[in-house]
Design an enzyme around this catalytic site. Structure first.
Site, PDB file in Angstrom:
ATOM      1  N   GLY A 212      -8.079   6.324  -3.338  1.00  0.00           N
ATOM      2  CA  GLY A 212      -7.550   7.526  -3.971  1.00  0.00           C
ATOM      3  C   GLY A 212      -7.855   8.776  -3.171  1.00  0.00           C
ATOM      4  O   GLY A 212      -7.872   8.765  -1.935  1.00  0.00           O
ATOM      5  N   SER A 213      -8.138   9.850  -3.871  1.00  0.00           N
ATOM      6  CA  SER A 213      -8.270  11.154  -3.223  1.00  0.00           C
ATOM      7  C   SER A 213      -9.520  11.313  -2.364  1.00  0.00           C
ATOM      8  O   SER A 213      -9.627  12.287  -1.621  1.00  0.00           O
ATOM      9  CB  SER A 213      -8.231  12.260  -4.278  1.00  0.00           C
ATOM     10  OG  SER A 213      -6.946  12.343  -4.859  1.00  0.00           O
TER      11      SER A 213
END
Length: 483
Positions: A212-213
């Protein structure tokens, strides 16, 4: 002598010679293979004929041996706080073999390593007194991680950025290796195999998932290193919302009101702006992003700490839209918690990645060092200025952005949250990530961590890196600074 008797005699002589040749071959060339065969029970009998050596944490053994009653195996393995240290020790079982440090250093722990033997042992093939394995694990950090993860399904890793020493490694749900160390533990073993949460899997090392981020740190590093942007405070060319190249798919931000349009890298990390990093990845192209990811350790086939970690992957052969999605840690990007801790560790250490390891030394029974892992075996990943800028932006994330739950009074803390999609069309509960570093200028102590919470039982709307993973990281970092 008649012809028939002569032929029979020659045939018998040839048979005897063949048997002698075969016996010589077996004894001279196949003896070792037969002795090492996993089905040779004599090896198991010899291995457990006396207490094994120990795995040591902070000067104290977390393993032991105890006598058995009945059967031909005199001792079996025991574990102190087995569930706490299972991700480090692995298990040594009379029935199911050995894993992790127990498996890698089994010859030292059972006394068969030639380095332990005196001349007499080498001649007779006897077993020497067993040796010990001294780990780099800090019990305070380990306990903080284990207790903070609690009933969550997830994992956590803590690394000393300067030395590469792994201070903590936890995978939950865990298991007690003592319960499967004997020959009559079939029910306990089957229960572990049948558990859908797979407690035998070391999630910290062996289960790469979408980061993810948190992967935005890698993309930001690539953008700075390749001159796409001159600093973390230079405004980017990033429309909001952003349409993936060559498609009609619009990529939006989690926070619709965040100032993400043409945001600087600092602001984009602070608010975790998808548009900025997706476009940056597309503008850089997959080759430059991959080169940066690989410099941090992605796509390493043999990452041994000394337990081998599963390969974290940055994909290839993508179109621009897929490359853009990798910029936010999606599409086919995968990473282990160890890998994301390595990313943050390198940034915390001025752009140099110290080789991660969790064994400090291997010794004989008297404490003489047989092998030692060198601390601080580093390679440069990014320039010092790049690392400094990204640390500054990560501090903004913790002080003013999405990572406020990682704050520690009196310490410099920088981090990055991540919420990664899970399942087709994000149909399953997302993964909550947090990776960070902390420094205490007064003591000089520092630490880098990565945490993933795969499933906490929380409602989907409550899953976030700051809400679930950052508090775990905060407790680990605090314990590391206080050690």
């Amino acid at each position: 002598m008649n012809k028939t008797i002569r032929r029979a005699s020659v045939f018998c002589l040839l048979m005897v010679l063949a048997l002698l040749v075969r016996a010589t071959w077996v004894q001279g060339y196949e003896a070792r293979a037969l002795a090492d065969d996993e089905h040779n029970r004599r090896n198991t009998i010899a291995q457990y004929a006396r207490p094994l050596g120990d795995i040591i944490v902070a000067g104290s053994p977390v393993t032991g041996s105890k006598g058995t009653t009945g059967g031909d195996l005199r001792y079996k393995r025991t574990y102190t706080q087995g569930e706490l240290y299972a991700a480090v020790t692995g298990y040594s079982s009379q029935a199911y073999g050995a894993t992790q440090l127990e498996g890698i250093h089994s010859d030292v722990l059972d006394g068969t390593d030639d380095r332990l033997k005196n001349p007499k042992d080498l001649i007779t093939g006897g077993r020497a007194e067993p040796g010990n394995v001294l780990t780099t694990i800090d019990p305070g950090v380990q306990k903080a991680a284990y207790e903070a993860l609690g009933d969550d399904k997830g994992a956590a890793v803590a690394i000393d950025p300067k030395t590469g020493r792994i201070l903590g490694m936890v995978s939950t749900p865990s298991y007690d290796p003592s319960k499967i160390s004997g020959t009559t533990d079939g029910d306990a073993w089957q229960k572990l195999l049948d558990d859908p949460d797979k407690p035998l899997v070391n999630r910290a090392l062996r289960q790469p998932l979408a980061p993810g981020s948190t992967f935005k740190l890698v993309v930001a590093a690539a953008a700075l290193e390749n001159g796409l942007y001159g600093s973390v405070d230079e405004r980017t060319d990033s429309p909001d919302p952003y349409t993936l190249p060559g498609t009609s798919t619009v990529l939006r931000n989690e926070n619709a009101s965040a100032p993400c349009e043409n945001a600087t890298l600092r602001t984009a990390l602070q608010y975790s702006c998808n548009n900025v990093f997706a476009k940056a990845a597309a503008d850089l192209g997959q080759d430059k992003v991959k080169k940066m990811a690989d410099a941090f350790g992605f796509d390493t086939e043999k990452l041994d700490v000394p337990v081998r970690a599963a390969k974290s992957v940055y994909p290839t052969d993508m179109d621009k839209a897929q490359t853009a999605l990798t910029g936010i840690g999606q599409f086919e990007v995968t990473a282990t918690p160890l890998q994301m801790a390595m990313v943050t560790s390198a940034l915390a250490n001025g752009g140099e990645l110290a080789a991660p390891h969790m064994v400090a030394s291997v010794t004989d029974g008297d404490g003489t060092v047989l092998e030692e892992t060198e601390d601080g075996d580093t390679k440069r990943v990014v320039e010092e200025r790049t690392a400094e800028q990204l640390r500054s932006a990560m501090v903004t994330v913790v002080e003013e952005g999405t990572g406020t739950n990682a704050r520690i009074a009196g310490a410099e803390v920088g981090g990055k949250t991540g919420t990664a999609q899970n399942g087709v069309d994000n149909s399953n509960t997302p993964y909550a990530w947090f990776t960070s570093y902390a420094k205490d200028d007064s003591s000089g102590k520092e630490v880098a961590v990565a945490v993933i919470v795969e499933d906490s039982g929380s409602a989907r709307s409550e899953v976030s890196g700051n809400g679930l993973a950052a508090p775990i990281a905060q407790k680990m970092m605090k314990a590391a600074l206080e050690r």
